[in-house]
Design an enzyme around this catalytic site. Structure first.
Site, mmCIF file in Angstrom:
data_model
loop_
_atom_site.group_PDB
_atom_site.id
_atom_site.type_symbol
_atom_site.label_atom_id
_atom_site.label_comp_id
_atom_site.label_asym_id
_atom_site.label_seq_id
_atom_site.Cartn_x
_atom_site.Cartn_y
_atom_site.Cartn_z
ATOM 1 N N CYS A 356 106.486 167.650 43.355
ATOM 2 C CA CYS A 356 107.354 166.602 42.777
ATOM 3 C C CYS A 356 107.763 165.597 43.852
ATOM 4 O O CYS A 356 108.549 165.922 44.762
ATOM 5 C CB CYS A 356 108.574 167.263 42.142
ATOM 6 N N CYS A 359 111.481 164.859 44.141
ATOM 7 C CA CYS A 359 112.165 166.033 44.709
ATOM 8 C C CYS A 359 112.073 165.996 46.226
ATOM 9 O O CYS A 359 113.075 166.212 46.928
ATOM 10 C CB CYS A 359 111.525 167.330 44.198
#
Length: 463
Positions: A356, A359
């Site tokens: 991600c 993230c």
């Protein structure tokens, strides 16, 4: 994992179980039926778990092919909650079943296993009871006819010979099955619509002497479809047989039947399953939390506790003040960390994954935040990776490479403890939990946000 490999409609079944222990079930309705589809279910904790479905053709034929993952009882039927046109068979991987059904009966056709031939013999013996109890829409009767017939047949049913199929597992399970089956149909008769209903003095001894404890000395009941319902029906019927009670007293006892059943169950696993079954009827989050606080002590294993959390998750909207869903996950060394370990502290959780991009963009901000509060013993930072098990090493490498601080945890095969209860459908996701274990914010500001420090400081000042 899906167990279904095939669901097909055929006129004739040709069995070939040489490969991969496939089992085939073929059926035919020899009457006009309103049912359009049939299903095969695995019995798990009394619940019927659907494995496959089949349309019914214009000639009444249907068929399934499945891979049974375990030996035991399987159900073929339309509605998993209905006993009408429900057929119970016993399967080992590779076993096949072929049967033909009439309006309220069935018979095996062609070559079948010793176990299912034994079940067919038993079904013939108990069919007079089943026909009147289950198929009440076509076999009309009242207790005035049923009780005398049932009383005459009971000694034969209760002394029915033990099975000698050579399969020790089945022969033992068959003894329990017969006992549950008798009680099931006896209860079914009482709880289906009738034109006349018995008074307390009309009940035969079978109903007066039955008790929950006798049916729950072991966990065998969990292998019987919808077996937990029998316990409730039994407990509601018992006071109706007592001639010393007034109608008001009967009603009062019956209203408390769930608690009475719970107290009477002997086997701890059955008790836990009964608690879970009742939990599924609760409609509100405050209701399920109060219920879990009162009854959660009866859940005896991690599987039961996880399923309770899944029930809670369906009602939990992650609103402020709700209890944060518990979890217990491993860190990079394999040490397990439970959320409850940090009760009394403010807990800031980052749900993320190595794949991600957003993230990973938050990691430097998270690291800086952790450094700023490193000297404060009242707050803990936890990062929970939701990566796949196959990417565990990639996760461990990234934690080391980026010098990630705080407590680093991995969901592994335990996503049901995280994704479902926290309703995580997008990452990164941040959650802030108070000292009391309740949610301050189920979708908290990110570490890169200007809001996060004022929010942390405000809650750290609160005692």
């Amino acid at each position: 994992m899906k167990k279904v490999i095939l669901s097909l409609l055929v006129l004739t079944c040709y069995f070939d179980v040489s490969a991969q222990q496939m089992s085939t079930i073929c059926g035919k309705f020899n009457f006009d039926t309103y049912i359009k589809q049939m299903y095969v279910y695995e019995v798990e904790n009394c619940e019927c778990k659907q494995l496959a479905s089949s349309n019914i053709d214009k000639n009444g034929n249907f068929a399934f092919s499945i891979f049974p993952e375990k030996e035991g009882f399987y159900v073929v039927g339309g509605n998993p909650k209905s006993e009408m046109n429900r057929y119970i068979f016993y399967l080992k991987p590779g076993d096949n079943v072929s049967f033909s059904a009439t309006q309220d009966n069935y018979q095996l056709v062609g070559k079948n296993t010793k176990e299912n031939l034994e079940l067919e013999k038993w079904h013939k013996a108990i069919h007079p009871v089943e026909a009147k109890a289950v198929y009440w829409t076509t076999n009309h009767s009242t207790y005035k006819e049923f009780f005398p017939e049932f009383k005459v047949l009971l000694p034969t049913l209760e002394k029915y010979p033990k099975a000698k199929t050579g399969n020790k597992a089945f022969d033992a399970a068959f003894e329990d099955f017969k006992k549950f089956n008798i009680c099931d149909y006896a209860m079914m008769y009482i709880f289906t619509p009738r034109t006349v209903h018995p008074k307390s003095a009309d009940f035969i001894d079978f109903y007066k002497h039955m008790n929950v404890a006798d049916y729950t000395k072991t966990a065998a009941l969990l292998n019987y479809p919808n077996g937990l319902i029998i316990l409730g029906n039994m407990e509601m019927t018992k006071p109706r047989t007592d001639t010393s009670l007034t109608q008001e007293e009967v009603a009062k006892i019956s209203r408390n039947y769930k608690e009475n059943v719970l107290n009477a169950i002997v086997d701890p696993t059955v008790k836990g399953e009964y608690v879970l079954n009742n939990a599924t009827w609760i409609k509100t989050y405050p209701g399920i939390i109060a219920y879990n606080e009162a009854k959660g002590k009866y859940l005896v294993n991690d599987d039961q506790r996880t399923r309770m959390q899944q029930i809670i998750a369906k009602l939990d909207k992650n609103e402020t003040g709700n209890l944060a869903a518990p979890f217990k996950l491993p860190d990079t060394t394999g040490k397990m960390h439970a959320l409850s370990d940090y009760r009394g502290k403010i807990v800031y959780i980052d749900f993320w994954a190595t794949w991600c991009g957003p993230c990973k963009g938050e990691i430097p901000y998270m690291t800086k935040l952790e450094e700023e509060y490193a000297s404060n013993p009242d707050i803990v930072f936890i990062s929970v990776s939701v990566d796949k098990e196959a990417d565990k090493q990639k996760w461990m490498d990234m934690v080391k490479e980026k010098g990630m601080k705080g407590i680093q945890l991995f969901t592994s095969n335990l996503k049901s403890q995280v994704s479902e209860p926290y309703h995580i459908d997008a990452i990164p996701r941040f959650v802030l939990i108070g000292r009391d274990g309740k949610l301050i914010n189920g979708d908290a500001p990110r570490p890169s946000s200007d809001e996060i420090r004022p929010l942390l400081n405000f809650n750290l000042k609160k005692k």
